[in-house]
Motif scaffolding. Sequence first.
Motif, PDB file in Angstrom:
ATOM      1  N   ASN B 344       0.830  -1.208   0.000  1.00 11.74           N
ATOM      2  CA  ASN B 344       0.000   0.000   0.000  1.00 11.74           C
ATOM      3  C   ASN B 344       0.866   1.260   0.000  1.00 11.74           C
ATOM      4  O   ASN B 344       0.893   2.005   0.968  1.00 11.74           O
ATOM      5  N   GLU B 369      -5.228  -7.343  -3.875  1.00 13.67           N
ATOM      6  CA  GLU B 369      -5.422  -6.993  -2.467  1.00 13.67           C
ATOM      7  C   GLU B 369      -6.534  -7.810  -1.823  1.00 13.67           C
ATOM      8  O   GLU B 369      -7.352  -8.426  -2.507  1.00 13.67           O
ATOM      9  N   GLU B 372      -9.954  -3.115  -0.219  1.00 15.19           N
ATOM     10  CA  GLU B 372      -9.685  -1.936  -1.037  1.00 15.19           C
ATOM     11  C   GLU B 372      -8.743  -1.019  -0.247  1.00 15.19           C
ATOM     12  O   GLU B 372      -9.001  -0.720   0.911  1.00 15.19           O
ATOM     13  N   THR B 373      -7.647  -0.622  -0.879  1.00 18.17           N
ATOM     14  CA  THR B 373      -6.669   0.222  -0.178  1.00 18.17           C
ATOM     15  C   THR B 373      -6.578   1.595  -0.836  1.00 18.17           C
ATOM     16  O   THR B 373      -7.108   1.803  -1.925  1.00 18.17           O
ATOM     17  N   GLU B 374      -5.857   2.485  -0.189  1.00 16.80           N
ATOM     18  CA  GLU B 374      -5.601   3.809  -0.749  1.00 16.80           C
ATOM     19  C   GLU B 374      -4.885   3.699  -2.092  1.00 16.80           C
ATOM     20  O   GLU B 374      -5.064   4.531  -2.974  1.00 16.80           O
ATOM     21  N   THR B 375      -4.052   2.665  -2.243  1.00 11.46           N
ATOM     22  CA  THR B 375      -3.295   2.505  -3.492  1.00 11.46           C
ATOM     23  C   THR B 375      -4.225   2.142  -4.648  1.00 11.46           C
ATOM     24  O   THR B 375      -4.179   2.774  -5.704  1.00 11.46           O
ATOM     25  N   SER B 711       0.605  -0.032   7.060  1.00 11.27           N
ATOM     26  CA  SER B 711      -0.202   0.984   6.382  1.00 11.27           C
ATOM     27  C   SER B 711      -1.679   0.910   6.775  1.00 11.27           C
ATOM     28  O   SER B 711      -2.471   1.725   6.331  1.00 11.27           O
ATOM     29  N   GLY B 713      -3.883  -1.278   5.933  1.00 16.21           N
ATOM     30  CA  GLY B 713      -4.733  -1.858   4.888  1.00 16.21           C
ATOM     31  C   GLY B 713      -5.641  -2.972   5.412  1.00 16.21           C
ATOM     32  O   GLY B 713      -6.756  -3.136   4.940  1.00 16.21           O
ATOM     33  N   ARG B 716      -7.199  -1.325   9.657  1.00 15.01           N
ATOM     34  CA  ARG B 716      -8.233  -0.284   9.645  1.00 15.01           C
ATOM     35  C   ARG B 716      -9.560  -0.815   9.087  1.00 15.01           C
ATOM     36  O   ARG B 716     -10.556  -0.115   9.065  1.00 15.01           O
ATOM     37  N   ASN B 717      -9.542  -2.066   8.628  1.00 18.67           N
ATOM     38  CA  ASN B 717     -10.780  -2.745   8.239  1.00 18.67           C
ATOM     39  C   ASN B 717     -11.222  -3.747   9.293  1.00 18.67           C
ATOM     40  O   ASN B 717     -12.096  -4.569   9.031  1.00 18.67           O
ATOM     41  N   LYS B 789      -9.079   5.298   3.388  1.00 18.39           N
ATOM     42  CA  LYS B 789      -9.928   4.127   3.176  1.00 18.39           C
ATOM     43  C   LYS B 789     -10.053   3.369   4.499  1.00 18.39           C
ATOM     44  O   LYS B 789      -9.455   3.726   5.497  1.00 18.39           O
ATOM     45  N   GLY B 790     -10.831   2.279   4.484  1.00 18.30           N
ATOM     46  CA  GLY B 790     -11.015   1.508   5.706  1.00 18.30           C
ATOM     47  C   GLY B 790     -12.106   2.112   6.565  1.00 18.30           C
ATOM     48  O   GLY B 790     -12.801   3.051   6.162  1.00 18.30           O
TER      49      GLY B 790
END
Lengths: 193, 826
Positions: B344, B369, B372-375, B711, B713, B716-717, B789-790
């Motif tokens: 990420n 992934e 869904e990540t910021e990337t 990060s 990814g 945070r979920n 995200k997350g």
Amino acid sequence: MPKLSRRSFMKFTAASVAASALAQKRAYAKTDDNNKAFPLMTAGAATSYGICHFCSVGCGIEVKVKGNELISTEGFIDHPINQGALCPKGRSLKEMHNSELRLTHPLVRKPGGNKWEPISWDEAIDKIAKKVKDVRDKSFTKTVDVNGNTVTVNRTEGIFSLGSAEIDNEEVYLYTKFNRALGVHHYTHQAEV
Amino acid sequence: MASLAPSFGSGAMTNSFTDMKNANVILIGGNNTAECHPLAMRWVLEAQKRGAKLIVVDPRFNRTAKVADIYAPVRPGTDIGYLGAIVKYIFDNKFYDEEYIKAHTNALYKVNPTFAFNDGLFSGYNPQGGPYKKDSWTYQLGLDGLPLKADALTDPDCVLMKLKEQFKDYTFEKAYEITGMPVDKVKLVAETFVKNRPGTILYALGMTQKSVGVQGIRMYAIIQLLLGNMGMAGGGINANRGEPNVQGSTDMAALAHILPGYMPMPSDALPTLNDYVKAVGTAKAKKTIALLKAWYGDKATPENEFGYHHIPKRSAKESAAKYVPIFEKLNQKAFEMGFIFAQNPAVSTPNLDMVWRGLSNLDLLVVAEIFETETASFWQHPDVNPKDIQTEVILLPAAMAFEKAGTMTNSARWVQGKPAAVPAPGEAIPDGDMIYEIMNRVKELYANSSDPKDKAILDLTWHYEAPGHEGIDMEMVLKEMNGYDLATGKLLDTGSQIAKAEPGTVSSGLGGLYTGVITEEGNHSLRHDNSDPSSLGIHPKWTFAWPNNTRVLWNRGSVDKNGQPRDKDRALVWWNGTSWVGNDILDVAAKDKGPDTPEGSKVFSTGEGKGALFRAVYKQPQKDAPELTLNPGYDPNIFKVAPVITEPGIADGPMPAHYEPIESPVQNPMFKQQSNPMMRPLELQEIQKSGDAKDFPYVLTTYMVTEQFLSGGVTRNTPQLNELMPSNFAEISTTLAKKLGVKSGDPVTISTARGKVTIDAMVTERIQTLKVDGKDIEVIGVPWGWGYKGLVHGESINKVTNSAADPNTGTPEYKACSCNLTKGGN
Ligand code: SF4
């Protein structure tokens, strides 16, 4: 080469279920919790084994499975490092599998678009492979001149690859092999940062 | 790792988590073990229970410091200052282990008389820029090409005296001046670590994310060699790595400069396989040929140099590091397509503008992934309009760890296997299967090509399907990595079979690194026998450790000159009169050669076979090399004449020196040379800006918390973790808070030359104002794994961190940059 189709994905899933059935046969503990007045959440679950997917300590995890759901992730008692204990991250791992937020289908975001749209595996792989060939052929350097000598370098300049310290050894190995065979030399991952 | 390999021969955590209990002292510098490796802390606490002293050096009084016997603060990025004082203390009191350093290090080797170090610069420096010329970083050699040895450690030419000279000015007072660590603390840390042996050192990203990352860890190597702690149970250097499989992914060489198994990547300075063998030495070249046999099978022949040209040659002039350069090049529109698997960078890259702007220059980005990540969703960044971004993004759903069979390698080199326990949701599949399918499709597209450039793809071995498996059989991949005897078709048992075999007759996708993990006997990564006959935490039958199931690296160093354990309570290996036996598997030395023979006394696998107190440039010559004319391309006779092992040296010097972080409020108290002179110039002037202390007077450092991993990814979920750690914070000292009128919970704006972020303040006693050179230095600490995200969000501090990086590894200086902090939101 077998084409990936919806049918083969069903089979893929079936294979994983078979694996979990296998795990069931290998269950470490047989419980008779069902006889209790309040059966344990884990009663009747199959037991399997996992390794924590967070930090690099590599704690062992006892994984309890009912159907497709992970119902508990507890420290594996026999693991020499964690001896049955886990930190909050390791404990939380069942949520990673069970989460409603998981990506379940390939998605595409079109140029200029503002949303994800579904795409089939077949189409996704096809698009990717064609673009690989296109960019590779366009941006390939066969030789360079080094101090007056022509040196074969076979480099693909137009593709970079990142990843990953989050996937299994066999997978990173294949990723490296894949990238090198394509000629990708802009290649690195988390270990560098 | 790039810092341990030049010192010892290969680089990884040397001991293990369960071995830490054997230490009499533990120094944790650059790792917040309790927070970031919680179950490793179990073994630190076990050592403490058994009487060990725990020393924690960190800018913050962190969770690990809370249980330490000694806590010493340090200004971010200046560790070499106090570590230099420890080295001087060892010299001043002759506390080094004389027998050990004479026998197992290069202490007695005579250094080239033209070698010099003046005011922060080594000989060979070019004021016009470019790398050091390293021809003076060498030994005086005899006619046989071997280094000349001094008669005594007092010879002014010898390595030990060069080292003494290098650190003669690092007094306790000087250390205080550099680091802000009070004089009595420096002294206490030095005394405690030196006088209790064996001692071990733990570090992680707190040491590597610096412009002098490699040299800081070289300090650890030097100290541990001087004290005779290398190879001892309870000794060594324990690098606690970050991600779950970062040891494995490093072994698999997801990196620009190496091939799987740590063989150097071919470069355009080495046009033929002969050139490659000459440059990297026969030992590594044999491994590379075994790899080529695994990758190209029967198509790898002596005639085509075993497929040497199928692998791209990197540019010898370009940096071997690629992380920051990839984002620079993205901004220069060098790429049309990118793959990002399970990473990420849109949270984890310093100076994040590089990522936002860079990714939008692609035609196609492929991301694999779990969430869904910021990337994947960089086009959703709050500051941009998706309409303006023409990049197509394909997001592939990946299976998570419990949904696929495979192995991961923990920090302690344990290759641990696991089955698939549950099916992946929907159509998610393992990353390995995605890669497999893409390559199959690419092979189809090239099927009719006769262009030689496409042989690399068409000749590639790529068959991993087995009956009963939908998708690929990971055990087939593991077998390819392990390697085969090609004559018998049997799996290899040990890496040494590759060293002994005729090149081309054995295969191993990792050049032998993991050989033994899966043999005709079975898959050792799945072994679950946790017995520990020695009670030293060796657990020899728990999964498999590379190399050769050795649990403590360099363990030949744990015995005296008669081959008997130096410490009876910590016996790892010993000579029984006819062979080496013990609780662990002997490392490096020959199993059947006595302790008084060269092969039986070898501790380290460097070019010299010695631990490097001074990392010279050196080539171990071939014994009795004949005079031969070689056929061009590849000639098997190259193995009779080429050097055995080569040591190319370290980019920024054979010994460490204190340099200030690239952005620093302090003038270097040691030399005129302010910061690392080998810094790679940054490419993007409008993005990669650098700030001055007058505008940015404070020091910003970043780190992680237990509940939010890297990060974020995944974490945070994860609702239960978000309940524990719902938001980001900026730790500031009570002094600074008072000065600015900030209370805990107030938003503050942190700015650097690269931008601004707003985060809530946490006013804390954990960070104290440091006194450096008479000035007050304020340190601001911010966890870094936040994004948009997350389930929980926060501004990512990496928007403002610095992308200047260590010249060896390319690791950016996340741990120290100059910032300002003001009250109120941005
Ligand atoms: S449970 Fe915690 S300590 Fe153990 S591997 Fe996972 S993250 Fe690391």
